[in-house]
Design an enzyme around this catalytic site. Structure first.
Site, PDB file in Angstrom:
ATOM      1  N   LYS A  13     -55.861  53.826  57.011  1.00  0.00           N
ATOM      2  CA  LYS A  13     -56.879  52.788  57.291  1.00  0.00           C
ATOM      3  C   LYS A  13     -57.225  52.729  58.783  1.00  0.00           C
ATOM      4  O   LYS A  13     -58.395  52.713  59.153  1.00  0.00           O
ATOM      5  CB  LYS A  13     -56.371  51.394  56.885  1.00  0.00           C
ATOM      6  CG  LYS A  13     -56.208  51.175  55.404  1.00  0.00           C
ATOM      7  CD  LYS A  13     -55.928  49.694  55.105  1.00  0.00           C
ATOM      8  CE  LYS A  13     -54.637  49.168  55.701  1.00  0.00           C
ATOM      9  NZ  LYS A  13     -53.409  49.768  55.137  1.00  0.00           N
ATOM     10  N   ARG A  88     -56.552  41.296  52.051  1.00  0.00           N
ATOM     11  CA  ARG A  88     -55.402  41.887  51.367  1.00  0.00           C
ATOM     12  C   ARG A  88     -54.989  41.081  50.148  1.00  0.00           C
ATOM     13  O   ARG A  88     -54.023  41.445  49.476  1.00  0.00           O
ATOM     14  CB  ARG A  88     -54.216  41.958  52.327  1.00  0.00           C
ATOM     15  CG  ARG A  88     -54.001  43.310  52.986  1.00  0.00           C
ATOM     16  CD  ARG A  88     -52.932  43.138  54.039  1.00  0.00           C
ATOM     17  NE  ARG A  88     -52.081  44.278  54.173  1.00  0.00           N
ATOM     18  CZ  ARG A  88     -52.160  45.151  55.194  1.00  0.00           C
ATOM     19  NH1 ARG A  88     -53.064  45.010  56.115  1.00  0.00           N
ATOM     20  NH2 ARG A  88     -51.318  46.140  55.277  1.00  0.00           N
ATOM     21  N   ARG A 127     -45.229  58.620  61.681  1.00  0.00           N
ATOM     22  CA  ARG A 127     -46.333  58.023  62.451  1.00  0.00           C
ATOM     23  C   ARG A 127     -45.852  57.589  63.832  1.00  0.00           C
ATOM     24  O   ARG A 127     -44.766  57.045  63.983  1.00  0.00           O
ATOM     25  CB  ARG A 127     -46.879  56.817  61.683  1.00  0.00           C
ATOM     26  CG  ARG A 127     -47.889  55.994  62.459  1.00  0.00           C
ATOM     27  CD  ARG A 127     -48.788  55.218  61.547  1.00  0.00           C
ATOM     28  NE  ARG A 127     -48.134  54.096  60.888  1.00  0.00           N
ATOM     29  CZ  ARG A 127     -48.739  53.324  59.979  1.00  0.00           C
ATOM     30  NH1 ARG A 127     -49.979  53.558  59.630  1.00  0.00           N
ATOM     31  NH2 ARG A 127     -48.095  52.328  59.425  1.00  0.00           N
ATOM     32  N   ARG A 162     -43.817  52.132  65.228  1.00  0.00           N
ATOM     33  CA  ARG A 162     -43.957  50.712  64.867  1.00  0.00           C
ATOM     34  C   ARG A 162     -42.658  50.201  64.267  1.00  0.00           C
ATOM     35  O   ARG A 162     -42.026  50.885  63.475  1.00  0.00           O
ATOM     36  CB  ARG A 162     -45.097  50.545  63.863  1.00  0.00           C
ATOM     37  CG  ARG A 162     -46.388  50.105  64.513  1.00  0.00           C
ATOM     38  CD  ARG A 162     -47.542  50.182  63.550  1.00  0.00           C
ATOM     39  NE  ARG A 162     -47.318  49.421  62.317  1.00  0.00           N
ATOM     40  CZ  ARG A 162     -48.205  49.359  61.331  1.00  0.00           C
ATOM     41  NH1 ARG A 162     -49.345  50.008  61.419  1.00  0.00           N
ATOM     42  NH2 ARG A 162     -47.948  48.657  60.251  1.00  0.00           N
TER      43      ARG A 162
HETATM   44  P1  ADP Z   1     -50.122  48.814  57.103  1.00  0.00           P
HETATM   45  O1  ADP Z   1     -51.357  48.772  56.284  1.00  0.00           O
HETATM   46  O2  ADP Z   1     -49.700  50.185  57.465  1.00  0.00           O
HETATM   47  O3  ADP Z   1     -48.994  48.001  56.499  1.00  0.00           O
HETATM   48  P2  ADP Z   1     -51.223  46.939  59.105  1.00  0.00           P
HETATM   49  O4  ADP Z   1     -51.205  47.134  60.568  1.00  0.00           O
HETATM   50  O5  ADP Z   1     -52.537  46.833  58.428  1.00  0.00           O
HETATM   51  O6  ADP Z   1     -50.375  48.149  58.525  1.00  0.00           O
HETATM   52  O7  ADP Z   1     -50.382  45.635  58.745  1.00  0.00           O
HETATM   53  C1  ADP Z   1     -49.072  45.417  59.218  1.00  0.00           C
HETATM   54  C2  ADP Z   1     -48.515  44.142  58.618  1.00  0.00           C
HETATM   55  O8  ADP Z   1     -49.276  43.024  59.085  1.00  0.00           O
HETATM   56  C3  ADP Z   1     -48.588  44.052  57.100  1.00  0.00           C
HETATM   57  O9  ADP Z   1     -47.470  44.673  56.481  1.00  0.00           O
HETATM   58  C4  ADP Z   1     -48.608  42.542  56.880  1.00  0.00           C
HETATM   59  O10 ADP Z   1     -47.305  41.996  56.997  1.00  0.00           O
HETATM   60  C5  ADP Z   1     -49.415  42.044  58.074  1.00  0.00           C
HETATM   61  N1  ADP Z   1     -50.847  41.915  57.714  1.00  0.00           N
HETATM   62  C6  ADP Z   1     -51.861  42.694  58.159  1.00  0.00           C
HETATM   63  N2  ADP Z   1     -53.033  42.331  57.614  1.00  0.00           N
HETATM   64  C7  ADP Z   1     -52.764  41.287  56.789  1.00  0.00           C
HETATM   65  C8  ADP Z   1     -53.544  40.487  55.914  1.00  0.00           C
HETATM   66  N3  ADP Z   1     -54.864  40.678  55.762  1.00  0.00           N
HETATM   67  N4  ADP Z   1     -52.914  39.505  55.233  1.00  0.00           N
HETATM   68  C9  ADP Z   1     -51.590  39.289  55.364  1.00  0.00           C
HETATM   69  N5  ADP Z   1     -50.787  40.022  56.145  1.00  0.00           N
HETATM   70  C10 ADP Z   1     -51.360  41.024  56.856  1.00  0.00           C
END
Ligand code: ADP
Ligand code: ZN
Length: 219
Positions: A13, A88, A127, A162
């Site tokens: 993404k 999400r 990553r 990360r």
């Molecule tokens: P990935 O898709 O690889 O898990 P992200 O950087 O998109 O990585 O998200 C990291 C974390 O941040 C998620 O695992 C979640 O805990 C939180 N997060 C990100 N976006 C949302 C969202 N829209 N709603 C709730 N939690 C979120």
């Protein structure tokens, strides 16, 4: 134009959204990045969000929706945004529709990225991300390594892993994805604006290939 990049963790993404930002000149808005910045700065939101993120759970809807609503009111995204990692949950998607409706906007395209589970785990543990918050470039030490080990090609900053990119947390994140986020595929299919793209080495397709394809589709 409002574009959503949807997909399980590790499907690419961030890579696809970052490339679309460059190619289309529309700002990427990543909720994960916003949370990580808040965690680093030890803000109230950051301290709260960290508890969920380290467990592989979602940050509660009310907090997340508020953050996105505020971000979408900033001037650099007045004409559109590439939403990376938001929505999400169905609740977030419904609220997003309302937030956009007030501005006379709507979700124009949803890019749904899919990758086989076993590849996802491999991708995530390999990553590395740029530690410079302004750059945030993403690498994979096997598939897309930097020219100099541990150093960002774009800005020369140190590359880091990360905190939530451990095998254990990835499994929890995948489970969370399938329960909470996967229903959005149906939600956007019903709205008629979903494009599904397979990102997988089995078909020789990485994030950059998908980004190029999406740009062609949007033309
Ligand atoms: P990935 O898709 O690889 O898990 P992200 O950087 O998109 O990585 O998200 C990291 C974390 O941040 C998620 O695992 C979640 O805990 C939180 N997060 C990100 N976006 C949302 C969202 N829209 N709603 C709730 N939690 C979120
Ligand atoms: Zn960098």
């Amino acid at each position: 134009m409002i574009i959503i990049v949807l997909g399980a963790p590790g499907t690419g993404k961030g890579t696809v959204a970052g490339l679309l930002q460059e190619k289309l000149g529309i700002k990427q808005v990543s909720t994960g990045d916003i949370f990580r910045k808040n965690i680093k700065e030890r803000t109230e939101v950051g301290i709260l969000a960290e508890k969920y993120i380290t467990k592989g759970n979602l940050v509660p809807d009310d907090i997340t929706i508020k953050i996105v609503e505020e971000r979408l009111n900033e001037p650099d995204v007045i004409n559109g945004a590439i939403l990376d990692g938001f929505p999400r949950t169905i609740k977030q998607a419904e609220e997003l529709d309302k937030i956009l409706a007030v501005k006379g906007q709507k979700v124009d395209k949803v890019i749904n990225l899919t990758t086989p589970d076993e590849e996802i785990i491999e991708r995530i543990v390999n990553r590395r991300v740029c530690s410079n918050q302004e750059c945030k470039a993403i690498y994979n030490i096997l598939l897309n390594p930097p020219k100099i080990e541990g150093i960002c090609d774009k800005c020369g900053s140190e590359l880091v892993t990360r905190k939530d990119d451990t095998e254990e947390t990835v499994k929890a994140r995948l489970e969370t994805y399938f329960i909470e986020t996967n229903p959005l595929v149906e939600y956007y299919k019903n709205q008629g604006n979903l494009i599904t793209e397979l990102v997988s080495k089995s078909v020789n397709k990485l994030g950059k290939d998908v980004a190029n394809e999406v740009v062609q589709i949007l033309k």
